[in-house]
Design a protein around this motif. Sequence first.
Motif, short mmCIF file in Angstrom:
data_model
loop_
_atom_site.label_atom_id
_atom_site.label_comp_id
_atom_site.label_asym_id
_atom_site.label_seq_id
_atom_site.Cartn_x
_atom_site.Cartn_y
_atom_site.Cartn_z
N LEU A 57 0.81 152.99 -3.02
CA LEU A 57 -0.64 152.87 -2.98
C LEU A 57 -1.07 151.42 -3.17
N GLU A 58 -0.45 150.73 -4.11
CA GLU A 58 -0.77 149.32 -4.35
C GLU A 58 -0.47 148.48 -3.12
N GLN A 59 0.64 148.76 -2.45
CA GLN A 59 1.00 148.00 -1.24
C GLN A 59 -0.02 148.25 -0.13
N ALA B 222 5.73 156.93 -9.99
CA ALA B 222 5.88 155.46 -9.91
C ALA B 222 5.99 155.00 -8.46
N SER B 223 6.73 155.74 -7.63
CA SER B 223 6.89 155.34 -6.23
C SER B 223 5.57 155.51 -5.46
N GLU B 224 4.80 156.56 -5.79
CA GLU B 224 3.50 156.75 -5.13
C GLU B 224 2.52 155.66 -5.53
N ALA B 225 2.53 155.31 -6.80
CA ALA B 225 1.63 154.25 -7.27
C ALA B 225 1.97 152.92 -6.62
N GLN B 226 3.30 152.62 -6.48
CA GLN B 226 3.73 151.37 -5.85
C GLN B 226 3.28 151.34 -4.38
N LEU C 186 -3.15 149.16 -0.46
CA LEU C 186 -4.43 148.53 -0.81
C LEU C 186 -4.34 147.01 -0.66
N ALA C 187 -3.17 146.42 -0.94
CA ALA C 187 -3.02 144.97 -0.82
C ALA C 187 -3.10 144.54 0.64
N ARG C 188 -2.65 145.39 1.57
CA ARG C 188 -2.75 145.05 2.99
C ARG C 188 -4.20 144.91 3.44
N TYR C 189 -5.08 145.67 2.83
CA TYR C 189 -6.47 145.63 3.27
C TYR C 189 -7.32 144.63 2.50
N ASP C 190 -6.80 144.10 1.42
CA ASP C 190 -7.53 143.08 0.68
C ASP C 190 -7.41 141.77 1.44
N VAL C 191 -8.48 141.13 1.66
CA VAL C 191 -8.48 139.87 2.38
C VAL C 191 -8.81 138.73 1.46
#
Length: 155
Positions: A146-148, A140-144, A150-155
């Motif tokens: 990873l999501e963070q 769960a911590s790795e998935a969270q 990926l969100a940094r690179y989404d524009v």
Amino acid sequence: MRAAALAILVLLAFAPSTLAAQPKASFNDVEDEVMCDTCNVPLNIADSDRAEQERQVIRKLIAQGLTKDQIKDRLKAQYGPGILATPQDSGFSLAVWWVPVAVVLGLLALIAALLPRWRRRDPPGGGGDDAGRPSRELSASEAQRLEQDLARYDV
């Protein structure tokens, strides 16, 4: 008819001695198996006055009707075993021939033993059977995290 049979019997009686006669040596056959004692290269490629002297000795021995083995034996007796281009059949000289062969065979066996292991290894990056998918589930911590990321690179 009897004369022909007798002639055949006489020929067969003398045939083994004729077959046992050793052929006369040829210069080229001996020259490539003998070393120049000063140049330390095979006599057939040596280019020195001493090499020419050795060639003359070999020609004289051939003219005497000696076989290749007899000529090599005489040269070995006169100059020592180093005069022959091939090593002796015993001791350290034999090891000079067989150790490299054994090393090459050992390396080939090692490669044959390790090759299947190298082929079974996973490709770099930890990819499993399906390319791009990890071989284990994320916590769960790795998935969270990873999501963070990926969100940094989404524009």
